[in-house]
Design an enzyme around this catalytic site. Structure first.
Site, mmCIF file in Angstrom:
data_model
loop_
_atom_site.group_PDB
_atom_site.id
_atom_site.type_symbol
_atom_site.label_atom_id
_atom_site.label_comp_id
_atom_site.label_asym_id
_atom_site.label_seq_id
_atom_site.Cartn_x
_atom_site.Cartn_y
_atom_site.Cartn_z
ATOM 1 N N GLY A 524 27.294 -9.147 1.720
ATOM 2 C CA GLY A 524 28.370 -10.109 1.874
ATOM 3 C C GLY A 524 27.905 -11.532 1.939
ATOM 4 O O GLY A 524 28.713 -12.452 2.109
ATOM 5 N N ARG A 683 15.901 -26.544 0.820
ATOM 6 C CA ARG A 683 16.955 -26.731 -0.175
ATOM 7 C C ARG A 683 18.084 -25.729 0.053
ATOM 8 O O ARG A 683 17.855 -24.570 0.393
ATOM 9 C CB ARG A 683 16.390 -26.529 -1.581
ATOM 10 C CG ARG A 683 17.435 -26.793 -2.668
ATOM 11 C CD ARG A 683 16.893 -26.589 -4.055
ATOM 12 N NE ARG A 683 15.717 -27.383 -4.331
ATOM 13 C CZ ARG A 683 15.692 -28.703 -4.487
ATOM 14 N NH1 ARG A 683 16.804 -29.401 -4.352
ATOM 15 N NH2 ARG A 683 14.576 -29.322 -4.760
ATOM 16 N N ILE A 684 19.304 -26.190 -0.146
ATOM 17 C CA ILE A 684 20.468 -25.325 -0.091
ATOM 18 C C ILE A 684 20.797 -24.891 -1.519
ATOM 19 O O ILE A 684 20.991 -25.720 -2.407
ATOM 20 C CB ILE A 684 21.669 -26.051 0.549
ATOM 21 C CG1 ILE A 684 21.350 -26.380 2.014
ATOM 22 C CG2 ILE A 684 22.928 -25.215 0.445
ATOM 23 C CD1 ILE A 684 21.057 -25.189 2.889
ATOM 24 N N LEU A 685 20.850 -23.582 -1.748
ATOM 25 C CA LEU A 685 21.019 -23.059 -3.097
ATOM 26 C C LEU A 685 22.480 -22.955 -3.515
ATOM 27 O O LEU A 685 22.779 -22.921 -4.711
ATOM 28 C CB LEU A 685 20.359 -21.680 -3.209
ATOM 29 C CG LEU A 685 18.861 -21.644 -2.896
ATOM 30 C CD1 LEU A 685 18.327 -20.225 -3.043
ATOM 31 C CD2 LEU A 685 18.091 -22.602 -3.797
ATOM 32 N N ASN A 686 23.389 -22.858 -2.556
ATOM 33 C CA ASN A 686 24.814 -22.776 -2.858
ATOM 34 C C ASN A 686 25.563 -23.281 -1.632
ATOM 35 O O ASN A 686 25.508 -22.673 -0.562
ATOM 36 C CB ASN A 686 25.206 -21.331 -3.183
ATOM 37 C CG ASN A 686 26.666 -21.188 -3.566
ATOM 38 O OD1 ASN A 686 27.569 -21.672 -2.892
ATOM 39 N ND2 ASN A 686 26.911 -20.479 -4.664
ATOM 40 N N GLN A 693 27.455 -18.947 5.798
ATOM 41 C CA GLN A 693 26.399 -18.355 6.615
ATOM 42 C C GLN A 693 26.242 -19.093 7.943
ATOM 43 O O GLN A 693 26.127 -18.466 9.005
ATOM 44 C CB GLN A 693 25.076 -18.364 5.858
ATOM 45 C CG GLN A 693 24.972 -17.337 4.747
ATOM 46 C CD GLN A 693 24.823 -15.926 5.298
ATOM 47 O OE1 GLN A 693 23.845 -15.590 5.941
ATOM 48 N NE2 GLN A 693 25.819 -15.102 5.049
ATOM 49 N N GLY A 758 20.404 -17.269 7.066
ATOM 50 C CA GLY A 758 21.288 -16.224 7.567
ATOM 51 C C GLY A 758 21.337 -16.087 9.067
ATOM 52 O O GLY A 758 22.308 -15.537 9.606
ATOM 53 N N GLU A 759 20.312 -16.567 9.779
ATOM 54 C CA GLU A 759 20.249 -16.293 11.213
ATOM 55 C C GLU A 759 20.185 -17.537 12.092
ATOM 56 O O GLU A 759 20.476 -17.461 13.290
ATOM 57 C CB GLU A 759 19.048 -15.384 11.501
ATOM 58 C CG GLU A 759 19.299 -13.973 10.977
ATOM 59 C CD GLU A 759 18.049 -13.128 10.879
ATOM 60 O OE1 GLU A 759 17.834 -12.296 11.773
ATOM 61 O OE2 GLU A 759 17.297 -13.282 9.893
#
Length: 792
Positions: A524, A683-686, A693, A758-759
């Site tokens: 997800g 870097r932020i990919l999306n 997240q 993610g965390e």
């Protein structure tokens, strides 16, 4: 990005921290302008490290665009099939019978009534179960994926209250559940260790991931005693259970000697290898798929129900679907262990730390190596002249503890960041300023240089966005009717990780399309979406021209969606696979062509062509190359290099969280009125996926702060609230609008410049809430969860 709540509720908002006010809004997400972040620590690229000179780090192209998740439409239409939605011809349904003692043996088990129940096909107990090898747990081998090494239904022994003691197969789930209720079990109970105090009486220094959870530098106790200002505090965090939106399930069948499994695992290849060893078969004789997983958070690994379903299916010669009820998840799938922690901080009058002591105890079972590493943030976030960090662990007869989002750091940042707030008050220094004064110039415990670190900029931008009021030892809380209002802040932290085992395969077709195949998990968080974006940039193709296959152990790699590292593992795998693909393409260049004789290292791919990297005008199209060689496609597969980057550099994600709470002076009701987080994660990919997240982590941390608590009866080792009716978590009205932003500074040593996201959102909000409660009420709460009885 939505701005913070109306600042009219924060009189004279001025933080006085020399804030940088330059921001750049990209789509719906806020990214702090990199050029404006003077002083942000970024290590110079070092020759020899695989990603140090990655062109995607230097020039991201389309990376970062807020693309929607590819799996979204499938899920909205109900077309995404989860583990319990697959079928096999002749399939039956499984139900488990759970033990009711914490330790002992089964004296007798009566299945006669259950056998006679409608629809029952087969019942398995230790008396007729096949011989099985013990499963390999995490850290026992490179491929271990199980929650514990306990043998599964091999004898009459009972090791915890809730252990499966029988499996009932029936024609429907309802018939299986009913028959399971008819199984009668008599036990001979044995003495069991079911209290925290008894378990930790002989606690020893814990290990985690092969290292001792202990660090000593100088005499921290002496430094604490001599400090001009100090705090010495005790904290506790409770046991917590997993509650993924999709309860655990598996659908299995033995077909022509192959064990076929539709699972909800976070690691398809590792789960397949682990269960293959249990049954004594080759990993190639297990075909495991998990294309869609309804949340993992560390708990979707290999548990006894997988093994029992496969064993019962083999004996009954029928496919089996095993779907755990919510209570079943609580009985056999582990969660976060409780902790008792001490934080002692000493500082000079200038606020610089002279002593940092973070010690405490937790519990685990005797059959795994999973300990809550709650000193993690204390090891790397702040400098101090002397340190003593130590986790001690005792063993308990209980359900196996396991990974739960941000293991260790989620429960470790709560006391650390709360204690810093108390120290700041004693010093008369603003909490943000205190953290800035103790920002290290290198890793405090390893001495390594930071690969990239801009937490000070996150503090300043977070304070600006939130409207933080600078304070100097006095509470700034106010009253609005019967509501007491206060604000607080805390740092966020999570380490960078990249596990070995990554691999990928890329297939190019003559029409310029690409297929990426990788044995990754999608829970997800947008795995296929981010993978397609990175692959498109790597290949020089349009995002729409890249397809991704994942969630199947027959695909390349032994990846696991855990530790916020799967994206890094995939990124490194794609880099390697792309290099192999370029070499394959270079071998197809005909004599006389412009690129003939060029080494593969000098070439790359762009716009459906093989090009000279130094001069992309020199090129030959994929279609031309494949046509000349008589092919319609070409494939290349490669393994990612070993994760050497974290051995060379100190690599961590950081951030700052600011929170406002309201506490009802009459009832003690707690409300979170606004919260803001700014993160430094490379870097932020999306942007869309990242914001989701971060917000998800913040919500889960608010849940930990206010509600989550597994009630464990220490008399008999039984979990007493195994349902969502009694285990509380936030609903929509419990969560305010969440403001998130990030620095977006690429890490030159992480694949594609990105670290995991993610965390980290899980770390910091619980302490920010506690600190805001103090600002509002004058009450210090050091034991989670912060329920209204503690505030009345």
């Amino acid at each position: 990005m939505t701005q913070p709540s109306d600042k009219r509720s924060v009189p004279n908002a001025d933080n006085g921290l020399k804030l940088n006010r330059r921001t750049m809004l990209a789509g719906s997400a806020a990214t702090i302008a990199v050029a404006a972040l003077s002083g942000a620590a970024t290590a110079e690229p070092a020759p020899g490290l695989s990603d140090a000179r990655d062109p995607l780090v230097r020039s991201p192209g389309g990376l970062g665009a807020a693309r929607p998740r590819r799996d979204g439409p499938l899920k909205v239409r109900g077309e995404a099939r989860f583990a319990a939605e697959h079928t096999f011809p002749g399939m039956v349904y499984g139900a488990l019978v759970f033990s009711t003692i914490a330790r002992g043996t089964i004296r007798a088990i009566d299945t006669e009534a259950a056998q006679a129940a409608p629809g029952v096909v087969f019942i398995m107990t230790h008396e007729n179960a096949p011989q099985l090898a013990p499963p390999e747990p995490f850290y026992s081998s490179p491929t271990g994926m199980a929650g514990s090494s306990l043998p599964v239904m091999q004898d009459a022994s009972v090791h915890w209250n809730g252990q499966p003691v029988a499996v009932v197969l029936a024609a429907t789930q309802e018939e299986a559940d009913h028959a399971a209720s008819l199984v009668s079990v008599a036990y001979d109970a044995a003495d069991a260790v079911t209290s925290f105090e008894a378990a930790t009486a002989g606690a020893e220094v814990a290990k985690y991931a092969g290292r001792d959870l202990q660090y000593v530098a100088g005499d921290a106790e002496a430094a604490l005693a001599e400090a001009a200002v100090s705090v010495d505090l005790e904290f506790s965090t409770p046991r917590q259970n997993h509650n993924q939106i999709e309860p655990h399930a598996v659908t299995v069948a033995w077909q022509d000697g192959i064990l076929r499994m539709h699972d909800c695992t976070q690691g398809v290849d590792l789960s397949a290898i682990t269960i293959a060893k249990v049954f004594g078969i080759a990993p190639s004789d297990v075909h495991l798929t998990a294309e869609f997983v309804g949340g993992g958070l560390g708990g979707k690994t290999l548990w006894q129900y997988h093994i029992l379903a496969a064993a019962a299916a083999r004996l009954a010669e029928r496919p089996v679907r095993m779907t755990l009820s919510r209570e079943g998840v609580y009985r056999i799938c582990g969660g976060r262990a409780p902790t008792r922690q001490r934080i002692a901080l000493g500082a000079g009058s200038d606020g610089r730390l002279t002593a940092l002591i973070h010690t405490g105890t937790t519990v685990k079972i005797a059959h795994n190596a999973m300990t809550e590493p709650f000193i993690d943030a204390s090891e790397h976030m702040y400098r101090a002249d002397a340190m003593h960090l130590e986790v001690r662990v005792g063993t308990m007869d209980m359900l196996a503890n396991t990974f739960m989002r941000a293991p260790g750091s989620a429960v470790g940042t709560f006391p650390l960041e709360t204690a810093l707030d108390e120290l700041a008050e004693k010093l008369g220094i603003d909490p943000v300023e205190l953290r800035i004064r103790n920002e290290p110039d290198k890793d405090p415990t390893t001495g390594k240089a930071f690969s990239q670190r801009a937490v000070v900029e996150a503090y300043r931008e977070g304070a600006r966005r939130f409207g933080w009021q600078r304070r100097s030892g006095k509470r700034l809380g106010r009253r609005e009717g019967e509501w007491l209002v206060g604000t607080g802040m805390a740092s966020a932290y999570y380490p960078y990780k990249r596990f070995p085992g990554g691999a990928a395969r890329i297939t190019l077709t003559s029409d310029g399309k690409a297929l990426v195949e990788v044995a990754a998990a999608e829970m997800g968080m947008g795995t296929s979406t981010a993978t397609a974006a990175v692959a498109a940039e790597r290949l020089g193709l349009a995002y729409e021209d890249v397809d991704v296959r994942y969630g199947d152990n027959t695909l390349p790699g032994s990846l696991i969606a855990a530790g916020s590292q799967q994206t890094a593992a995939i990124g490194a795998s794609l880099t390697a696979a792309h290099a192999a693909l370029v070499a394959e393409l270079a071998a197809l260049v005909p004599e006389g062509a412009a690129l003939h004789g060029q080494p593969a290292e000098a070439l790359t791919t762009l716009d459906r062509s093989l090009v000279l990297a130094a001069n992309p005008a020199e090129r030959i199209s994929f279609a031309d190359l494949l046509a000349r060689s008589g092919r319609t496609s070409i494939s290349a597969e490669a393994k990612a290099p070993p994760p050497a980057e974290a051995k060379e550099w100190s690599m961590h994600s950081t951030g700052a969280v600011f929170c406002e709470v309201k506490v009802n002076a009459i009832t003690g009701e707690l409300r979170i009125s606004r919260i803001s987080g700014v993160y430094d994660c490379g870097r932020i990919l999306n942007e869309k996926l990242a914001a989701s997240q971060f917000r998800g982590g913040i919500i889960m941390s608010l849940s930990m702060a206010m509600m989550e608590n597994t009630h464990f009866d220490e008399r008999n080792g039984r979990i007493m609230n195994p349902s969502l009716a009694a285990y509380y978590m936030p609903a929509h009205l419990d969560v305010p609008e969440i403001d998130v932003a990030w620095t977006g500074i690429p890490d030159p040593h992480a694949p594609t410049g990105a670290r995991g996201i993610g965390e980290i959102g899980m770390n910091g909000p619980s302490a920010a809430v506690a600190n805001a409660i103090y600002d509002a009420t004058g009450q210090r709460i050091r034991d989670l969860p912060i329920t209204l009885d503690k505030l009345m």
